[in-house]
Scaffold this motif. Structure first.
Motif, PDB file in Angstrom:
ATOM      1  N   VAL A 155       0.828  -1.212   0.000  1.00 35.03           N
ATOM      2  CA  VAL A 155       0.000   0.000   0.000  1.00 35.03           C
ATOM      3  C   VAL A 155       0.862   1.262   0.000  1.00 35.03           C
ATOM      4  N   THR A 156       1.882   1.304   0.856  1.00 28.72           N
ATOM      5  CA  THR A 156       2.691   2.519   0.962  1.00 28.72           C
ATOM      6  C   THR A 156       3.527   2.766  -0.287  1.00 28.72           C
ATOM      7  N   ALA A 157       3.809   1.714  -1.072  1.00 31.16           N
ATOM      8  CA  ALA A 157       4.564   1.906  -2.311  1.00 31.16           C
ATOM      9  C   ALA A 157       3.820   2.833  -3.255  1.00 31.16           C
ATOM     10  N   GLN A 158       2.481   2.797  -3.210  1.00 28.97           N
ATOM     11  CA  GLN A 158       1.682   3.657  -4.079  1.00 28.97           C
ATOM     12  C   GLN A 158       1.582   5.082  -3.548  1.00 28.97           C
ATOM     13  N   ILE A 159       1.878   5.257  -2.260  1.00 30.80           N
ATOM     14  CA  ILE A 159       1.808   6.597  -1.663  1.00 30.80           C
ATOM     15  C   ILE A 159       3.066   7.398  -1.971  1.00 30.80           C
ATOM     16  N   GLY A 160       4.223   6.757  -1.827  1.00 27.79           N
ATOM     17  CA  GLY A 160       5.472   7.453  -2.091  1.00 27.79           C
ATOM     18  C   GLY A 160       6.630   6.802  -1.366  1.00 27.79           C
ATOM     19  N   SER A 161       7.840   7.205  -1.740  1.00 29.78           N
ATOM     20  CA  SER A 161       9.043   6.587  -1.173  1.00 29.78           C
ATOM     21  C   SER A 161       9.144   6.789   0.328  1.00 29.78           C
ATOM     22  N   TYR A 162       8.807   7.977   0.807  1.00 27.22           N
ATOM     23  CA  TYR A 162       8.955   8.250   2.241  1.00 27.22           C
ATOM     24  C   TYR A 162       7.933   7.476   3.064  1.00 27.22           C
ATOM     25  N   ALA A 163       6.778   7.202   2.495  1.00 28.43           N
ATOM     26  CA  ALA A 163       5.810   6.343   3.184  1.00 28.43           C
ATOM     27  C   ALA A 163       6.291   4.895   3.188  1.00 28.43           C
ATOM     28  N   VAL A 169       9.284   3.852   3.319  1.00 29.65           N
ATOM     29  CA  VAL A 169      10.424   3.670   4.224  1.00 29.65           C
ATOM     30  C   VAL A 169       9.973   3.157   5.593  1.00 29.65           C
ATOM     31  N   VAL A 170       8.787   3.530   6.040  1.00 30.22           N
ATOM     32  CA  VAL A 170       8.333   3.161   7.394  1.00 30.22           C
ATOM     33  C   VAL A 170       8.242   1.644   7.565  1.00 30.22           C
ATOM     34  N   PRO A 171       7.450   0.915   6.763  1.00 36.16           N
ATOM     35  CA  PRO A 171       7.449  -0.547   6.926  1.00 36.16           C
ATOM     36  C   PRO A 171       8.768  -1.182   6.506  1.00 36.16           C
ATOM     37  N   LEU A 172       9.504  -0.541   5.601  1.00 41.84           N
ATOM     38  CA  LEU A 172      10.784  -1.090   5.177  1.00 41.84           C
ATOM     39  C   LEU A 172      11.784  -1.119   6.324  1.00 41.84           C
ATOM     40  N   VAL A 173      11.824  -0.061   7.116  1.00 39.62           N
ATOM     41  CA  VAL A 173      12.739  -0.012   8.261  1.00 39.62           C
ATOM     42  C   VAL A 173      12.379  -1.103   9.273  1.00 39.62           C
ATOM     43  N   VAL A 174      11.098  -1.328   9.482  1.00 35.58           N
ATOM     44  CA  VAL A 174      10.671  -2.413  10.370  1.00 35.58           C
ATOM     45  C   VAL A 174      11.161  -3.759   9.830  1.00 35.58           C
ATOM     46  N   LEU A 175      10.983  -3.962   8.531  1.00 34.53           N
ATOM     47  CA  LEU A 175      11.447  -5.199   7.893  1.00 34.53           C
ATOM     48  C   LEU A 175      12.950  -5.380   8.077  1.00 34.53           C
ATOM     49  N   GLN A 176      13.723  -4.333   7.896  1.00 34.40           N
ATOM     50  CA  GLN A 176      15.171  -4.432   8.008  1.00 34.40           C
ATOM     51  C   GLN A 176      15.616  -4.705   9.443  1.00 34.40           C
ATOM     52  N   ALA A 177      14.954  -4.105  10.415  1.00 31.31           N
ATOM     53  CA  ALA A 177      15.309  -4.349  11.814  1.00 31.31           C
ATOM     54  C   ALA A 177      15.028  -5.794  12.208  1.00 31.31           C
ATOM     55  N   ALA A 234      20.902   6.717   1.421  1.00 23.76           N
ATOM     56  CA  ALA A 234      21.657   6.907   0.181  1.00 23.76           C
ATOM     57  C   ALA A 234      20.747   6.799  -1.031  1.00 23.76           C
ATOM     58  N   LEU A 235      19.811   5.871  -0.989  1.00 17.59           N
ATOM     59  CA  LEU A 235      18.911   5.697  -2.131  1.00 17.59           C
ATOM     60  C   LEU A 235      17.939   6.867  -2.245  1.00 17.59           C
ATOM     61  N   LEU A 236      17.426   7.332  -1.122  1.00 18.58           N
ATOM     62  CA  LEU A 236      16.523   8.479  -1.162  1.00 18.58           C
ATOM     63  C   LEU A 236      17.239   9.720  -1.681  1.00 18.58           C
ATOM     64  N   GLY A 262      16.032  -2.975  -1.825  1.00 21.42           N
ATOM     65  CA  GLY A 262      15.573  -3.136  -3.197  1.00 21.42           C
ATOM     66  C   GLY A 262      14.100  -2.812  -3.373  1.00 21.42           C
ATOM     67  N   HIS A 263      13.309  -2.993  -2.315  1.00 21.92           N
ATOM     68  CA  HIS A 263      11.900  -2.599  -2.394  1.00 21.92           C
ATOM     69  C   HIS A 263      11.773  -1.095  -2.629  1.00 21.92           C
ATOM     70  N   LEU A 264      12.697  -0.337  -2.043  1.00 25.86           N
ATOM     71  CA  LEU A 264      12.668   1.119  -2.205  1.00 25.86           C
ATOM     72  C   LEU A 264      13.179   1.535  -3.578  1.00 25.86           C
ATOM     73  N   ALA A 265      14.062   0.726  -4.163  1.00 24.89           N
ATOM     74  CA  ALA A 265      14.624   1.049  -5.475  1.00 24.89           C
ATOM     75  C   ALA A 265      13.726   0.609  -6.613  1.00 24.89           C
ATOM     76  N   ALA A 266      12.851  -0.343  -6.359  1.00 26.24           N
ATOM     77  CA  ALA A 266      12.012  -0.908  -7.423  1.00 26.24           C
ATOM     78  C   ALA A 266      10.894   0.045  -7.824  1.00 26.24           C
ATOM     79  N   ASP A 267      10.314  -0.231  -8.975  1.00 26.88           N
ATOM     80  CA  ASP A 267       9.152   0.527  -9.429  1.00 26.88           C
ATOM     81  C   ASP A 267       8.007   0.329  -8.434  1.00 26.88           C
ATOM     82  N   PRO A 268       7.285   1.390  -8.080  1.00 25.02           N
ATOM     83  CA  PRO A 268       6.207   1.258  -7.085  1.00 25.02           C
ATOM     84  C   PRO A 268       5.178   0.191  -7.439  1.00 25.02           C
ATOM     85  N   ASP A 269       4.806   0.087  -8.716  1.00 24.41           N
ATOM     86  CA  ASP A 269       3.838  -0.939  -9.107  1.00 24.41           C
ATOM     87  C   ASP A 269       4.400  -2.339  -8.872  1.00 24.41           C
ATOM     88  N   ALA A 270       5.692  -2.506  -9.127  1.00 26.81           N
ATOM     89  CA  ALA A 270       6.317  -3.807  -8.910  1.00 26.81           C
ATOM     90  C   ALA A 270       6.317  -4.170  -7.432  1.00 26.81           C
TER      91      ALA A 270
END
Length: 276
Positions: A60-68, A70-78, A110-112, A167-175
């Motif tokens: 869901v957040t991939a469709q909102i934007g990169s900064y949105a 990042v929130v679940p992505l950081v949880v995933l990485q931790a 770095a990616l942002l 890589g989730h942050l680097a990928a196309d939002p639809d992907a």
């Protein structure tokens, strides 16, 4: 008269032979094998449910934007960093977990800063620096050589998985939307009480089906089936790794939750770029 000495404990007393250096502790996996039990224990439905929730948040957040995103992505990485160390039997390992998680955060920043088009450079550059940093820190350790090698391998692998999840942050939002939804469905299907072979087939079919369904909503169309199947395969690999070596409940709720999504990140990026 000399004092009587206590008899040495025998094996029947539950003790091993006396040793100045101590005896190596038998692991749960070794005990399971000796008792004829499988060292493979799959996480089950509860961790699968948490994986699905985290995957849907990414979707869901991939469709909102990169900064949105990042929130679940950081949880995933931790959770990935902590789970990998515990999966390898290294606990507590606060320094290694913190180092791996810091690498993931640096990759995100770095990616942002560099932009999605420079994603591979940001991820691989951070990964190279963190491998070198992990090596330097282990060389400064005063532990014995075997422990240092084990710690180095665990730290590098943990950092690599946490950083690759960027890589989730680097990928196309639809992907990301399609791939994360496919992972959610595949892991839930894998947790169903079915024979292993049937469960794997059902999971891959479900992932491909989710790819088509969500792909239709995002404009990927039928191409979403291939992306969903690829993400599903990677998710099942992560799920299998988290099931290995007789893991604990803590492993199930960390590595079992995070590894399917972390391992799927490269497939989401590559297939998303290829399918356009």
């Amino acid at each position: 008269m000399p004092e009587a000495q206590a008899p040495a404990p025998s094996v029947g007393d539950g003790y091993g032979p006396p040793s100045l250096a101590g005896n190596a502790r038998i692991t749960d996996a070794q005990r399971a094998r000796l008792e004829g039990r499988s060292p493979i224990i799959e996480p089950g439905m509860q961790p699968a449910g948490l994986t699905a929730v985290l995957a849907l948040m990414l979707s869901v957040t991939a469709q909102i934007g990169s900064y949105a995103l990042v929130v679940p992505l950081v949880v995933l990485q931790a959770v990935t960093a902590a789970g990998w160390f515990r999966l390898n039997g290294m606990w507590p390992a606060r320094q290694g977990i913190a180092l791996a998680f810091a690498g993931a955060l640096v990759a995100d920043v770095a990616l942002l800063a560099a932009g999605r088009e420079n994603g591979p450079a940001a991820i691989l550059g951070t990964l190279g620096v963190w491998v070198l940093l992990s090596l330097v820190m282990q060389l400064r350790s005063h532990a014995d050589p075997d422990t240092r090698i084990t710690g180095l391998m665990a730290t590098v692998a943990s950092a690599a998985l946490a950083i690759v999840a960027t890589g989730h942050l680097a990928a196309d939002p639809d992907a990301v939307t399609v791939g994360a939804a496919a992972v959610a469905v595949a892991i839930l299907a894998r947790a169903l009480p079915l024979p292993t072979a049937a469960s794997v087939v059902v999971s891959l079919l479900a992932a491909a089906g989710a790819g088509i369904a969500v792909g239709g909503m995002t404009g990927m169309g039928a191409k979403g089936a291939l992306l969903g199947a690829g993400a599903g395969v990677c998710a099942l690999v992560g799920h299998r790794v988290a099931s290995y070596d007789y893991p604990s409940r803590f492993v199930h709720f960390t590595a079992g939750v995070a590894l399917p999504l972390a391992v799927a990140a490269p497939a989401v990026y590559v297939l998303g770029r290829a399918l356009g």
